[in-house]
Motif scaffolding. Structure first.
Motif, PDB file in Angstrom:
ATOM      1  N   PHE A 111      41.649  49.484  37.415  1.00 59.44           N
ATOM      2  CA  PHE A 111      41.858  50.930  37.343  1.00 59.44           C
ATOM      3  C   PHE A 111      41.971  51.449  38.763  1.00 59.44           C
ATOM      4  N   GLU A 112      43.063  52.143  39.078  1.00 62.45           N
ATOM      5  CA  GLU A 112      43.347  52.524  40.459  1.00 62.45           C
ATOM      6  C   GLU A 112      42.294  53.472  41.033  1.00 62.45           C
ATOM      7  N   ASN A 113      41.851  54.446  40.250  1.00 60.00           N
ATOM      8  CA  ASN A 113      40.865  55.415  40.730  1.00 60.00           C
ATOM      9  C   ASN A 113      39.469  54.899  40.417  1.00 60.00           C
ATOM     10  N   ARG A 114      38.906  54.105  41.327  1.00 62.01           N
ATOM     11  CA  ARG A 114      37.621  53.465  41.077  1.00 62.01           C
ATOM     12  C   ARG A 114      36.495  54.476  40.882  1.00 62.01           C
ATOM     13  N   LYS A 115      36.595  55.647  41.520  1.00 64.08           N
ATOM     14  CA  LYS A 115      35.519  56.632  41.423  1.00 64.08           C
ATOM     15  C   LYS A 115      35.441  57.254  40.033  1.00 64.08           C
ATOM     16  N   ALA A 116      36.510  57.110  39.244  1.00 61.12           N
ATOM     17  CA  ALA A 116      36.514  57.672  37.895  1.00 61.12           C
ATOM     18  C   ALA A 116      35.912  56.713  36.876  1.00 61.12           C
ATOM     19  N   LEU A 117      35.564  55.504  37.300  1.00 57.18           N
ATOM     20  CA  LEU A 117      35.026  54.511  36.375  1.00 57.18           C
ATOM     21  C   LEU A 117      33.571  54.807  36.034  1.00 57.18           C
ATOM     22  N   SER A 118      33.240  54.629  34.766  1.00 55.95           N
ATOM     23  CA  SER A 118      31.851  54.760  34.331  1.00 55.95           C
ATOM     24  C   SER A 118      31.161  53.413  34.448  1.00 55.95           C
ATOM     25  N   GLN A 119      29.845  53.400  34.246  1.00 56.00           N
ATOM     26  CA  GLN A 119      29.125  52.131  34.271  1.00 56.00           C
ATOM     27  C   GLN A 119      29.612  51.227  33.137  1.00 56.00           C
ATOM     28  N   GLU A 120      29.971  51.841  32.001  1.00 55.93           N
ATOM     29  CA  GLU A 120      30.499  51.046  30.883  1.00 55.93           C
ATOM     30  C   GLU A 120      31.817  50.375  31.266  1.00 55.93           C
ATOM     31  N   ASP A 121      32.649  51.082  32.055  1.00 57.42           N
ATOM     32  CA  ASP A 121      33.915  50.491  32.508  1.00 57.42           C
ATOM     33  C   ASP A 121      33.655  49.303  33.427  1.00 57.42           C
ATOM     34  N   HIS A 122      32.696  49.451  34.333  1.00 52.68           N
ATOM     35  CA  HIS A 122      32.350  48.339  35.234  1.00 52.68           C
ATOM     36  C   HIS A 122      31.829  47.145  34.435  1.00 52.68           C
ATOM     37  N   ASP A 123      30.976  47.426  33.445  1.00 54.76           N
ATOM     38  CA  ASP A 123      30.378  46.344  32.666  1.00 54.76           C
ATOM     39  C   ASP A 123      31.423  45.611  31.818  1.00 54.76           C
ATOM     40  N   ALA A 124      32.450  46.322  31.370  1.00 54.43           N
ATOM     41  CA  ALA A 124      33.450  45.722  30.490  1.00 54.43           C
ATOM     42  C   ALA A 124      34.532  44.967  31.258  1.00 54.43           C
ATOM     43  N   ALA A 125      34.589  45.117  32.567  1.00 52.15           N
ATOM     44  CA  ALA A 125      35.664  44.509  33.360  1.00 52.15           C
ATOM     45  C   ALA A 125      35.622  42.982  33.275  1.00 52.15           C
ATOM     46  N   VAL A 126      36.786  42.375  33.437  1.00 51.29           N
ATOM     47  CA  VAL A 126      36.897  40.923  33.525  1.00 51.29           C
ATOM     48  C   VAL A 126      37.268  40.578  34.967  1.00 51.29           C
ATOM     49  N   ILE A 127      36.648  39.542  35.513  1.00 49.23           N
ATOM     50  CA  ILE A 127      36.915  39.147  36.894  1.00 49.23           C
ATOM     51  C   ILE A 127      38.020  38.090  36.883  1.00 49.23           C
ATOM     52  N   ILE A 128      39.132  38.419  37.525  1.00 50.21           N
ATOM     53  CA  ILE A 128      40.268  37.494  37.635  1.00 50.21           C
ATOM     54  C   ILE A 128      40.719  37.482  39.090  1.00 50.21           C
ATOM     55  N   GLY A 129      40.756  36.296  39.680  1.00 54.22           N
ATOM     56  CA  GLY A 129      41.151  36.198  41.081  1.00 54.22           C
ATOM     57  C   GLY A 129      40.198  36.930  42.010  1.00 54.22           C
ATOM     58  N   GLY A 130      38.912  36.973  41.643  1.00 60.95           N
ATOM     59  CA  GLY A 130      37.922  37.639  42.472  1.00 60.95           C
ATOM     60  C   GLY A 130      37.969  39.151  42.382  1.00 60.95           C
ATOM     61  N   GLN A 131      38.738  39.701  41.448  1.00 62.09           N
ATOM     62  CA  GLN A 131      38.902  41.148  41.339  1.00 62.09           C
ATOM     63  C   GLN A 131      38.534  41.610  39.940  1.00 62.09           C
ATOM     64  N   ALA A 132      37.815  42.728  39.857  1.00 64.40           N
ATOM     65  CA  ALA A 132      37.468  43.329  38.570  1.00 64.40           C
ATOM     66  C   ALA A 132      38.682  44.033  37.996  1.00 64.40           C
ATOM     67  N   LYS A 133      39.033  43.683  36.770  1.00 65.27           N
ATOM     68  CA  LYS A 133      40.185  44.304  36.098  1.00 65.27           C
ATOM     69  C   LYS A 133      39.695  44.984  34.839  1.00 65.27           C
ATOM     70  N   HIS A 134      40.208  46.210  34.607  1.00 60.93           N
ATOM     71  CA  HIS A 134      39.646  47.067  33.572  1.00 60.93           C
ATOM     72  C   HIS A 134      40.615  47.409  32.449  1.00 60.93           C
ATOM     73  N   LEU A 135      41.909  47.123  32.615  1.00 59.27           N
ATOM     74  CA  LEU A 135      42.921  47.581  31.673  1.00 59.27           C
ATOM     75  C   LEU A 135      43.834  46.440  31.264  1.00 59.27           C
ATOM     76  N   VAL A 136      44.315  46.513  30.023  1.00 63.80           N
ATOM     77  CA  VAL A 136      45.234  45.476  29.531  1.00 63.80           C
ATOM     78  C   VAL A 136      46.432  46.165  28.886  1.00 63.80           C
ATOM     79  N   LEU A 137      47.597  45.538  29.082  1.00 67.65           N
ATOM     80  CA  LEU A 137      48.845  46.000  28.469  1.00 67.65           C
ATOM     81  C   LEU A 137      49.530  44.769  27.894  1.00 67.65           C
ATOM     82  N   ILE A 138      49.888  44.816  26.623  1.00 68.41           N
ATOM     83  CA  ILE A 138      50.526  43.670  25.961  1.00 68.41           C
ATOM     84  C   ILE A 138      51.838  44.134  25.354  1.00 68.41           C
ATOM     85  N   GLY A 139      52.895  43.392  25.660  1.00 68.21           N
ATOM     86  CA  GLY A 139      54.187  43.701  25.059  1.00 68.21           C
ATOM     87  C   GLY A 139      55.208  44.260  26.013  1.00 68.21           C
ATOM     88  N   ALA A 140      54.898  44.227  27.342  1.00 63.76           N
ATOM     89  CA  ALA A 140      55.854  44.783  28.303  1.00 63.76           C
ATOM     90  C   ALA A 140      57.102  43.927  28.318  1.00 63.76           C
TER      91      ALA A 140
END
Length: 253
Positions: free
Chosen positions: A224-253
């Motif tokens: 999520f680009e605006n890190r300050k807008a993330l809640s604790q739930e968003d941080h907890d739900a993130a998946v770590i890929i390549g050493g980076q926390a990722k919060h959003l998924v898009l399928i079908g592009a």
């Protein structure tokens, strides 16, 4: 970082790969930056597992910063760059140390890390992605699907005696959950909303499947680009890929 102390030229190569944030070949490094990563410098970075290198079909080496490399870069920008034992040149070393020291001020001010600063455009989600309302997601949460049959007994049983869920089955669950939550085609859905819809699927299995899916052409997983807008739930739900926390998924592009 003492056990991984680098020369100026090795640090410069590592920072270039960090700035590029992609796999890049020696010919392209030569064209863009007038240097190539070869010999002792390449071997040192490979031995320390900071850089992954492979030889292409034409014999040229391709390099990419590894997860350990990103972690090392974050530590450099957090603690500052130490003087090298064998500096390649006073001006080069002074330039590197000045960039590391002063870019850190910007990261502190904006609460970002090197992954955010140097992420490529296509790896970033928009600042305000379209996601389904949490209330709707909660009300439509389906009962967990039963695990797919285990072919030929290839899946290991879990500690509770229940057959382990197959990776393909978890991918199917993720795709179904995304389709349920996405308000329109190619909409971003947060992992905060996605995880509850997956029921009791083990988190480690979901995360490993997401790491596999990110290489698929129709899947994008982004921070999520605006890190300050993330809640604790968003941080907890993130998946770590390549050493980076990722919060959003898009399928079908």
């Amino acid at each position: 970082m003492a056990e991984k102390k680098l020369t100026s030229s090795q640090m410069a190569a590592l920072l270039v790969l960090m700035a590029e944030a992609r796999e890049i070949s020696n010919p392209e490094l030569g064209q863009l930056y007038s240097f190539t990563l070869t010999g002792k410098d390449r071997n040192k970075l490979n031995d320390l597992k900071l850089v992954d290198s492979r030889k292409g079909r034409q014999g040229a080496f391709f390099h990419v910063l590894s997860e350990d490399g990103w972690a090392y870069a974050r530590e450099v920008f957090s603690k500052g760059m130490e003087a090298s034992e064998r500096p390649a040149g006073k001006v080069l070393e002074a330039t590197l140390r000045a960039i590391v020291a002063n870019l850190r001020r910007y990261m502190d001010r904006t609460d970002q890390n090197v992954n955010d600063v140097f992420a490529r455009e296509e790896d970033l989600a928009p600042a305000s992605p379209t996601t389904a309302a949490p209330e709707a997601a909660a009300s439509e949460t389906p009962a967990p699907e039963s695990a797919a049959p285990v072919p030929n007994g290839t899946a290991e049983p879990s500690g509770t005696g229940t057959p382990a869920v197959l990776a393909d089955d978890i991918e199917t669950r993720i795709r179904k959950a995304y389709a349920q939550l996405a308000e329109k085609p190619n909409a971003w859905v947060s992992l905060t909303q996605l995880r509850p819809v997956l029921g009791d699927t083990p988190r480690e299995d979901v995360d490993s499947t997401l790491r596999r899916m990110i290489s698929m052409p129709d899947v994008r997983i982004a921070p999520f680009e605006n890190r300050k807008a993330l809640s604790q739930e968003d941080h907890d739900a993130a998946v770590i890929i390549g050493g980076q926390a990722k919060h959003l998924v898009l399928i079908g592009a």
